[in-house]
Design a protein around this motif. Structure first.
Motif, PDB file in Angstrom:
ATOM      1  N   ALA A  44      -1.827   5.155   3.168  1.00  6.64           N
ATOM      2  CA  ALA A  44      -2.848   4.110   3.300  1.00  6.64           C
ATOM      3  C   ALA A  44      -2.365   2.987   4.220  1.00  6.64           C
ATOM      4  CB  ALA A  44      -3.185   3.550   1.925  1.00  6.64           C
TER       5      ALA A  44
ATOM      6  N   ARG B 126       0.844  -1.200   0.000  1.00  7.52           N
ATOM      7  CA  ARG B 126       0.000   0.000   0.000  1.00  7.52           C
ATOM      8  C   ARG B 126       0.881   1.252   0.000  1.00  7.52           C
ATOM      9  NH1 ARG B 126      -3.575  -2.549   4.967  1.00  7.52           N
ATOM     10  NH2 ARG B 126      -4.514  -4.149   3.690  1.00  7.52           N
TER      11      ARG B 126
ATOM     12  N   GLN C 145      -7.682  -3.132   0.840  1.00  6.09           N
ATOM     13  CA  GLN C 145      -8.369  -1.867   1.136  1.00  6.09           C
ATOM     14  C   GLN C 145      -9.320  -1.506   0.003  1.00  6.09           C
ATOM     15  OE1 GLN C 145      -5.013   0.714   1.804  1.00  6.09           O
ATOM     16  NE2 GLN C 145      -5.749   1.269   3.826  1.00  6.09           N
TER      17      GLN C 145
ATOM     18  N   ALA D  43      -4.643   2.395   7.555  1.00  6.30           N
ATOM     19  CA  ALA D  43      -5.415   1.154   7.657  1.00  6.30           C
ATOM     20  C   ALA D  43      -5.471   0.647   9.100  1.00  6.30           C
ATOM     21  CB  ALA D  43      -4.800   0.086   6.756  1.00  6.30           C
TER      22      ALA D  43
ATOM     23  N   ARG E  21      -9.646   4.400   0.201  1.00  8.57           N
ATOM     24  CA  ARG E  21      -8.240   4.821   0.158  1.00  8.57           C
ATOM     25  C   ARG E  21      -8.121   6.213  -0.463  1.00  8.57           C
ATOM     26  NH1 ARG E  21      -3.763   1.022  -2.649  1.00  8.57           N
ATOM     27  NH2 ARG E  21      -4.186  -0.240  -0.809  1.00  8.57           N
TER      28      ARG E  21
END
Ligand code: SF4
Length: 345
Positions: free
Chosen positions: A135, A131, A148, A139, A153
């Motif tokens: 993000a 990611r 995700q 998360a 996002r």
């Protein structure tokens, strides 16, 4: 009764700490009654002090890279008395996951990292490809998910730092920078390694273009003591008598943040100062060589990412394995000026 508290354990890199700020916004929104404290290395702690969501910054007393089990155990006992009920462990190493476990914090959130089963009890797993950094950290505010949601996002808040007018006035007064004249900040260093550095002669060439375009402009060269030589080379390539302030190693990180907050624009390698400029929402030109410009892009309203995207890029190496560093050497000052000039208009 004391307010419940959340402990966030900081990454070890300045840029990563900046990109973790949206996580704090999400935690603040989800837990409005909690105080949020951050445990950070001294080199990174000034970044957290510029975040509105942080109640208190605690500095880690540990040496970089050392396990120091006894010290961690002692420190955990101090933390136990502060009454945390949840911890977010941002580094992926076991030694940082040990601290909240030893402190008896009930809910310990983080990535699997170094197989930290038991130490982390709300365990997240990254995706492939990894990611983007914002993000990745954000998360952790939610429940672990395999992938995700792209819409969620895209809706994540951007990293944001704040610097006060008093901080800016104080650093201008101390360094001799005229707050009434335009200021462009350069960040010619990169802690990670030499491959990420745009050559000093290119920064100097860009500086010459800036000064030819706006003779009253001041240029600040910012960086840590390790960047002194690179900044001295940039300064040596500037016209005599120009208002160039070589401040590498001469400001605290908090002062550098204040100067960046005041700058009309910032030109930076992929480094901590780039992400600080982005989080202060300054116009920024980001120079990427061996790293992926899409992994940790700048988030300012006015931002340009420049990468030649050579076949060998991103190699993610500290030094160029091919010996020529063409990803940066072939990035001519004219190309950067083309992006920077409209930002200064
Ligand atoms: S291998 Fe390519 S991307 Fe990596 S440092 Fe060298 S020129 Fe840059």
């Amino acid at each position: 009764m004391n307010a419940p508290r959340i402990l966030v354990i900081s990454p070890n890199w300045i840029g990563d700490a900046v990109m973790a700020q949206p996580l704090l916004r999400l935690l603040r929104a989800a837990h409005p009654a909690h105080a949020i404290d951050v445990l950070a290395p001294p080199a990174v702690s000034p970044v957290w002090r510029q975040m509105a969501e942080v109640d208190e910054v605690l500095e880690t007393p540990f040496r970089h890279g050392a396990l120091q089990l006894r010290e961690r155990w002692k420190y955990a006992r101090l933390l136990r008395r502060r009454g945390y009920d949840q911890a977010y462990v941002l580094p992926n190493t076991i030694k940082y996951a040990l601290i909240p476990w030893l402190a008896g914090i009930q809910r310990r959130v983080g990535y699997k990292g170094e197989s930290r089963h038991g130490l982390i009890n709300v365990m997240h797993h990254d995706e492939t490809p990894p990611r983007p950094m914002v993000a990745f950290y954000a998360a952790l505010a939610g429940a672990p998910v395999a992938a995700q949601d792209p819409a969620a996002r895209a809706a994540l808040p951007r990293p944001r730092l704040v610097a006060s007018a008093a901080q800016i006035a104080a650093v201008c007064a101390r360094t001799g920078i005229d707050p009434a004249r335009p200021l462009v900040a350069f960040a010619p260093g990169a802690e990670f390694g030499g491959a990420k550095r745009w050559p000093a002669r290119h920064f100097a060439g860009l500086g010459q273009a800036i000064l030819a375009n706006g003779p009253s402009t001041q240029i600040a060269l910012l960086g840590s003591p390790k960047d002194k030589q690179a900044c001295a080379e940039v300064a040596a390539g500037m016209p005599a008598g120009a208002a160039v302030f070589n401040l590498a190693g001469a400001t605290s990180l908090a002062e550098a943040i204040a100067l960046i907050a005041h700058a009309s624009a910032v030109v930076a390698n992929d480094s901590g100062l780039l992400h600080i400029a982005s989080a202060l929402n300054r116009p920024v030109v980001a120079l990427y060589g061996p790293t992926d410009p899409d992994h940790a892009p700048p988030f300012s309203d006015l931002a340009a990412s420049i990468s030649l995207r050579l076949d060998c890029s991103p190699c993610r190496q500290r030094e160029c394995p091919l010996g020529h560093q063409n990803c940066m050497v072939q990035m001519e000052p004219e190309l950067v000026w083309h992006s920077l000039r409209p930002m200064l208009a």
